[in-house]
Design an enzyme around this catalytic site. Structure first.
Site, PDB file in Angstrom:
ATOM      1  N   HIS A  86      -1.667  -2.606   5.402  1.00  0.00           N
ATOM      2  CA  HIS A  86      -2.399  -3.479   4.487  1.00  0.00           C
ATOM      3  C   HIS A  86      -1.707  -3.617   3.134  1.00  0.00           C
ATOM      4  CE1 HIS A  86      -4.124  -0.191   1.967  1.00  0.00           C
ATOM      5  NE2 HIS A  86      -4.165   0.497   3.093  1.00  0.00           N
ATOM      6  N   CYS A  91      -3.546   5.246   6.024  1.00  0.00           N
ATOM      7  CA  CYS A  91      -3.063   3.917   6.386  1.00  0.00           C
ATOM      8  C   CYS A  91      -1.714   3.630   5.715  1.00  0.00           C
ATOM      9  CB  CYS A  91      -4.084   2.854   5.982  1.00  0.00           C
ATOM     10  SG  CYS A  91      -5.543   2.819   7.037  1.00  0.00           S
TER      11      CYS A  91
END
Length: 534
Positions: free
Chosen positions: A426, A445
């Site tokens: 992301h 992440c």
């Protein structure tokens, strides 16, 4: 540099061929005693038992037939070269096997040796094709499913066609594995000749410096292949370029100054670097599967994410990985990216809600005001009506969500490969972190430095105007899912040693200390660092 390899291979072939001299020892291989010994030895392994049962317990390695000799010679030659691949040298020792074969003078002993060879062959085939270790048992955050082959297929394979060619086909066929193997053999010769010589003493060195420490730096870089031989005693332009090349090849800020971090990496001995190469070969065996003509390759230690098309990197960007705390480290696994979400909401993971936000709300109900508190139906809850002190991590009944915005924790786009670990790639508003040398800051992440360009590259294969399509959705400010017409495999890997396509060997810091644990596990299995005279 491969003289030692060639000479050992020739010796192995001579050793294997010499087995024909002991073949008469196996002349009684078809007797009842031999078959009974094979049956008893094979009974402990269902695959082996079924294989021999189908052959009425006839041997495949022993005997004087041309086929048995070919299989035996090919196997012993492969075993002689097993340590080239970083496999346990003592386990696959052709001299020891020869001694056991020659000592087997009875039909029963010969049958036992027959089964031992089969078991050892099956172990070798799996070790060299898909790795020695079970990764998750060594490091729990390695979630990778190793692509183990059917053991009966190894038995069928050695019986069909040319056994030498079949054994040669077992190691990974990837260009990276071949390059790592070449570098391993080169470094073994290097070790036998003193490695990279003396380390560089003292503190920081920079352009303009002179003296013995500069000479030590120069000599070390020459030995490592980063500069041509020189007699300079000053930190001149050529030495500065060599330092920058070294820094680039080791994931360091390429400023041309030999500071503390650079000297620390520079002084790591060649033997330790060779351990990293051996670990990288083991890791390459764990990913011995089709990775996809187009795939995404995230190397955590390199803090990078790349799109690879038909073996060539077509896009690359810096990344941020999980922080060093054990509960935040990014896991290793492979999955398939199916879509991206533009203007995403951030649905806060439960671990963050109860571990970080609930304590803050208990101190001040207006804390983390940029995050919405929602009930089980997704409706926003008035935090002023909630007594947060009555809840704990187990009983807290609410979820939390950050709506789309430029300040969203996920930035303006996320890339989804749905998985049980809730890991994805992301954007992020925290752009300054991409300027750091070590970029381990997330909750697990993978954050991307150039997420828009990454999105354009993914969409380019399905949109005539990928930039226009992406920006058109982005400018609405509304959350929207965009499917990838052709889902893309994603591989989250951890390689502290890898090669550039030019062949240059790169090293990276073992930020999560995973490779040191893997090396220890390999060493416990009998893998060793070798040195050979060139």
């Amino acid at each position: 540099m491969f003289m030692h390899f060639a000479s050992r291979a020739a010796a192995a072939i001579a050793l294997a061929v010499s087995m024909t001299a002991v073949a008469p020892n196996f002349a009684v291989a078809q007797t009842t005693a031999f078959r009974q010994a094979v049956a008893e030895g094979a009974a402990r392994d269902d695959v082996v038992a079924e294989f021999y049962r189908a052959r009425t317990f006839e041997g495949i390695w022993t005997g004087t037939s041309e086929a048995a000799q070919a299989r035996r010679n090919a196997l012993l030659t492969a075993f002689a070269n097993a340590s080239d691949h970083g496999l346990p040298e003592d386990l696959y020792d052709p001299q020891a096997l020869m001694a056991r074969m020659q000592a087997a003078t009875t039909a029963a002993d010969q049958g036992a040796v027959e089964v031992e060879l089969t078991q050892l062959y099956l172990s070798y085939a799996r070790d060299i094709q898909t790795g020695i270790l079970t990764p998750g048992r060594v490091v729990s955050d390695i979630k990778r499913e190793v692509p183990l082959r059917d053991r009966s297929g190894y038995l069928d394979g050695i019986m069909a066609g040319n056994p030498q060619a079949y054994l040669a086909s077992l190691p990974p066929s990837s260009p990276e594995y071949a390059r790592l193997l070449r570098e391993k053999l080169r470094m073994e010769v290097l070790l036998a000749n003193g490695g990279w010589g003396p380390t560089v003493p003292g503190g920081k060195l920079e352009p303009g410096d002179t003296g013995a420490r500069v000479v030590a730096l120069r000599d070390r870089l020459v030995a490592m292949g980063f500069m041509d031989r020189s007699v300079t005693r000053s930190y001149d332009a050529a030495l500065q370029v060599a330092v920058m090349d070294f820094q680039t090849a080791h994931g360091l800020t390429a400023d041309g100054i030999a500071g503390e971090g650079t000297l620390q990496e520079l002084n790591i001995p060649a033997s330790r670097r060779l351990e990293q190469v051996i670990v990288a070969m083991e890791r390459e065996r764990w990913t011995n599967f089709e990775r996809g003509d187009r795939h995404i390759w995230v190397n955590m230690t390199d803090f990078s994410a790349a799109i690879v098309d038909h073996g060539s990197v077509t896009f690359s960007t810096r990344s941020v990985i999980g922080a060093l705390d054990e509960d935040r480290q990014s896991p290793e696994f492979s999955d398939v990216m199916s879509h991206m979400v533009i203007n995403p909401s951030w649905y806060v993971p439960r671990s963050i809600i109860v571990g970080e936000y609930l304590p803050a709300l208990q101190r001040n109900r207006n804390a983390v005001g940029h995050i919405e508190i929602t009930d089980r139906n997704g409706r926003v809850v008035n935090r002023g009506a909630v007594n947060f002190s009555q809840y704990n991590a187990r009983t807290f009944p609410f979820a939390m969500r950050q709506p789309p915005s430029s300040r969203n924790a996920l930035g303006l786009v996320k890339f989804m490969f749905p998985n049980q670990y809730n890991i994805y790639l992301h954007d992020t508003p925290a752009k300054s972190l991409f300027g750091r040398e070590v970029r381990a800051f997330s909750h697990g992440c993978i954050r991307l430095n150039d997420p828009f360009d990454f999105a354009y590259a993914l969409l380019a294969v399905q949109e005539a105007d990928p930039v226009g399509v992406f920006q058109g959705i982005l400018n609405t400010g509304r959350e929207r899912r965009v499917n990838l017409d052709a889902p893309v495999p994603v591989h989250l890997v951890y390689r502290t040693a890898f090669t550039h396509t030019t062949g240059l060997l790169n090293f990276r810091r073992d930020v999560y200390s995973r490779d040191s644990r893997i090396w220890n596990a390999l060493a416990n299995e009998g893998v060793v660092v070798r040195a050979f005279e060139g």
